[in-house]
Design a protein around this motif. Structure first.
Motif, PDB file in Angstrom:
ATOM      1  N   THR A   1       0.837  -1.203   0.000  1.00  0.00           N
ATOM      2  CA  THR A   1       0.000   0.000   0.000  1.00  0.00           C
ATOM      3  C   THR A   1       0.869   1.249   0.000  1.00  0.00           C
ATOM      4  O   THR A   1       0.600   2.206  -0.731  1.00  0.00           O
ATOM      5  CB  THR A   1      -0.951  -0.001   1.211  1.00  0.00           C
ATOM      6  OG1 THR A   1      -1.739  -1.198   1.170  1.00  0.00           O
ATOM      7  CG2 THR A   1      -1.873   1.206   1.197  1.00  0.00           C
ATOM      8  N   ASP A   2       1.918   1.254   0.798  1.00  0.00           N
ATOM      9  CA  ASP A   2       2.820   2.402   0.860  1.00  0.00           C
ATOM     10  C   ASP A   2       3.465   2.652  -0.509  1.00  0.00           C
ATOM     11  O   ASP A   2       3.531   3.782  -0.992  1.00  0.00           O
ATOM     12  CB  ASP A   2       3.886   2.176   1.928  1.00  0.00           C
ATOM     13  CG  ASP A   2       4.797   3.374   2.105  1.00  0.00           C
ATOM     14  OD1 ASP A   2       4.276   4.492   2.325  1.00  0.00           O
ATOM     15  OD2 ASP A   2       6.032   3.206   2.011  1.00  0.00           O
ATOM     16  N   ARG A   3       3.911   1.606  -1.146  1.00  0.00           N
ATOM     17  CA  ARG A   3       4.516   1.714  -2.480  1.00  0.00           C
ATOM     18  C   ARG A   3       3.515   2.284  -3.489  1.00  0.00           C
ATOM     19  O   ARG A   3       3.858   3.139  -4.307  1.00  0.00           O
ATOM     20  CB  ARG A   3       4.989   0.326  -2.939  1.00  0.00           C
ATOM     21  CG  ARG A   3       6.246   0.347  -3.759  1.00  0.00           C
ATOM     22  CD  ARG A   3       6.753  -1.042  -4.007  1.00  0.00           C
ATOM     23  NE  ARG A   3       6.685  -1.756  -2.735  1.00  0.00           N
ATOM     24  CZ  ARG A   3       6.771  -3.064  -2.551  1.00  0.00           C
ATOM     25  NH1 ARG A   3       6.961  -3.844  -3.526  1.00  0.00           N
ATOM     26  NH2 ARG A   3       6.695  -3.620  -1.378  1.00  0.00           N
ATOM     27  N   LEU A   4       2.274   1.824  -3.405  1.00  0.00           N
ATOM     28  CA  LEU A   4       1.235   2.320  -4.285  1.00  0.00           C
ATOM     29  C   LEU A   4       1.022   3.814  -4.072  1.00  0.00           C
ATOM     30  O   LEU A   4       0.988   4.586  -5.037  1.00  0.00           O
ATOM     31  CB  LEU A   4      -0.078   1.576  -4.033  1.00  0.00           C
ATOM     32  CG  LEU A   4      -1.284   2.191  -4.721  1.00  0.00           C
ATOM     33  CD1 LEU A   4      -1.398   1.677  -6.141  1.00  0.00           C
ATOM     34  CD2 LEU A   4      -2.549   1.950  -3.941  1.00  0.00           C
ATOM     35  N   ILE A   5       0.893   4.239  -2.828  1.00  0.00           N
ATOM     36  CA  ILE A   5       0.642   5.650  -2.516  1.00  0.00           C
ATOM     37  C   ILE A   5       1.770   6.528  -3.033  1.00  0.00           C
ATOM     38  O   ILE A   5       1.523   7.600  -3.593  1.00  0.00           O
ATOM     39  CB  ILE A   5       0.433   5.838  -0.994  1.00  0.00           C
ATOM     40  CG1 ILE A   5      -0.902   5.205  -0.599  1.00  0.00           C
ATOM     41  CG2 ILE A   5       0.485   7.298  -0.591  1.00  0.00           C
ATOM     42  CD1 ILE A   5      -1.118   5.067   0.888  1.00  0.00           C
TER      43      ILE A   5
ATOM     44  N   LEU B   1      -4.789   6.140   2.115  1.00  0.00           N
ATOM     45  CA  LEU B   1      -5.300   6.456   0.783  1.00  0.00           C
ATOM     46  C   LEU B   1      -5.911   7.855   0.734  1.00  0.00           C
ATOM     47  O   LEU B   1      -6.052   8.438  -0.342  1.00  0.00           O
ATOM     48  CB  LEU B   1      -6.334   5.423   0.341  1.00  0.00           C
ATOM     49  CG  LEU B   1      -5.810   4.001   0.091  1.00  0.00           C
ATOM     50  CD1 LEU B   1      -6.956   3.067  -0.279  1.00  0.00           C
ATOM     51  CD2 LEU B   1      -4.742   3.971  -0.975  1.00  0.00           C
ATOM     52  N   ASN B   2      -6.266   8.419   1.904  1.00  0.00           N
ATOM     53  CA  ASN B   2      -6.795   9.787   1.960  1.00  0.00           C
ATOM     54  C   ASN B   2      -5.800  10.811   1.415  1.00  0.00           C
ATOM     55  O   ASN B   2      -6.192  11.904   1.026  1.00  0.00           O
ATOM     56  CB  ASN B   2      -7.150  10.187   3.395  1.00  0.00           C
ATOM     57  CG  ASN B   2      -8.487   9.664   3.845  1.00  0.00           C
ATOM     58  OD1 ASN B   2      -9.268   9.143   3.060  1.00  0.00           O
ATOM     59  ND2 ASN B   2      -8.776   9.791   5.119  1.00  0.00           N
TER      60      ASN B   2
ATOM     61  N   ALA C   1      -9.501  -3.122  -0.406  1.00  0.00           N
ATOM     62  CA  ALA C   1      -8.064  -3.407  -0.484  1.00  0.00           C
ATOM     63  C   ALA C   1      -7.301  -2.088  -0.423  1.00  0.00           C
ATOM     64  O   ALA C   1      -7.698  -1.102  -1.039  1.00  0.00           O
ATOM     65  CB  ALA C   1      -7.735  -4.148  -1.777  1.00  0.00           C
ATOM     66  N   GLY C   2      -6.247  -2.049   0.351  1.00  0.00           N
ATOM     67  CA  GLY C   2      -5.435  -0.847   0.483  1.00  0.00           C
ATOM     68  C   GLY C   2      -5.750  -0.033   1.722  1.00  0.00           C
ATOM     69  O   GLY C   2      -5.016   0.890   2.057  1.00  0.00           O
ATOM     70  N   TYR C   3      -6.827  -0.374   2.410  1.00  0.00           N
ATOM     71  CA  TYR C   3      -7.191   0.356   3.624  1.00  0.00           C
ATOM     72  C   TYR C   3      -6.502  -0.213   4.863  1.00  0.00           C
ATOM     73  O   TYR C   3      -6.801   0.168   5.977  1.00  0.00           O
ATOM     74  CB  TYR C   3      -8.714   0.380   3.807  1.00  0.00           C
ATOM     75  CG  TYR C   3      -9.369   1.345   2.867  1.00  0.00           C
ATOM     76  CD1 TYR C   3      -9.654   2.636   3.262  1.00  0.00           C
ATOM     77  CD2 TYR C   3      -9.649   0.980   1.554  1.00  0.00           C
ATOM     78  CE1 TYR C   3     -10.229   3.542   2.395  1.00  0.00           C
ATOM     79  CE2 TYR C   3     -10.223   1.877   0.668  1.00  0.00           C
ATOM     80  CZ  TYR C   3     -10.505   3.160   1.095  1.00  0.00           C
ATOM     81  OH  TYR C   3     -11.056   4.064   0.222  1.00  0.00           O
ATOM     82  N   ASN C   4      -5.560  -1.097   4.652  1.00  0.00           N
ATOM     83  CA  ASN C   4      -4.806  -1.693   5.756  1.00  0.00           C
ATOM     84  C   ASN C   4      -3.802  -0.710   6.358  1.00  0.00           C
ATOM     85  O   ASN C   4      -3.454  -0.815   7.521  1.00  0.00           O
ATOM     86  CB  ASN C   4      -4.069  -2.943   5.268  1.00  0.00           C
ATOM     87  CG  ASN C   4      -3.229  -2.652   4.028  1.00  0.00           C
ATOM     88  OD1 ASN C   4      -3.734  -2.120   3.044  1.00  0.00           O
ATOM     89  ND2 ASN C   4      -1.966  -3.000   4.054  1.00  0.00           N
ATOM     90  N   LEU C   5      -3.345   0.257   5.587  1.00  0.00           N
ATOM     91  CA  LEU C   5      -2.307   1.183   6.047  1.00  0.00           C
ATOM     92  C   LEU C   5      -2.952   2.481   6.531  1.00  0.00           C
ATOM     93  O   LEU C   5      -3.679   3.137   5.796  1.00  0.00           O
ATOM     94  CB  LEU C   5      -1.322   1.486   4.911  1.00  0.00           C
ATOM     95  CG  LEU C   5      -0.140   2.384   5.257  1.00  0.00           C
ATOM     96  CD1 LEU C   5       0.759   1.735   6.317  1.00  0.00           C
ATOM     97  CD2 LEU C   5       0.676   2.681   4.004  1.00  0.00           C
TER      98      LEU C   5
END
Length: 153
Positions: free
Chosen positions: A45-49, A79-80, A66-70
């Motif tokens: 997720t961090d890499r995606l952001i 993701l905000n 998916a992705g709301y884990n971080l």
């Protein structure tokens, strides 16, 4: 051509990837480019952001959150921090996301549920959430919904 990144949780089951692939196929038929991104950890997720930029990705479509884990330091989904629209398609019980739904969500986020019952549950239990819709025929609904989306964000 608009680029859509589709996130799915690779740790849950093969159905997540299968649904992401089906959504990608539907979007490609409507002239959207898609990129599938499996989420296995906070690092993914961090890499995606860090890699998302509005010039290369105009929309993120999550499968079952998916992705709301971080979480960021302010205890909100990381993701905000993104400036692109995020559409969350949820076809499993929304109760398991109650904690996440109670967090601060950006105005650029939409929530599509596969049943009216689930959409009504979220609207009633989490009245601060905006843009909650029922999309039982996601393959028909999604292209129409995306045509109406404000692509500036």
């Amino acid at each position: 051509m608009k680029q859509i990144t589709i996130l799915y949780n690779a740790l849950l089951d093969q159905e997540q990837k299968k649904l992401a692939t089906q959504l990608s196929s539907t979007l490609k038929k409507h002239n959207y480019e898609t990129k599938l991104v499996p989420i296995r950890s906070d690092l993914d997720t961090d890499r995606l952001i860090k890699s998302i930029h509005p010039k290369t990705c105009q929309l993120i479509l999550t499968v079952n959150m998916a992705g709301y884990n971080l979480l960021s330091t302010d205890a909100a989904p990381s993701l905000n921090h993104l400036t692109v629209n995020i559409v969350n398609y949820i076809n499993i019980s929304p109760e398991i996301f109650d904690v996440v739904f109670d967090m601060r969500m950006n105005f650029t986020m939409s929530f599509l549920f596969s049943t009216k019952k689930d959409a009504d549950y979220v609207t009633k239990k989490h009245p601060r959430l905006r843009n909650v819709f029922c999309a039982p025929g996601i393959h028909d609904f999604l292209p129409v919904y995306l045509n109406e989306l404000d692509w500036r964000y």
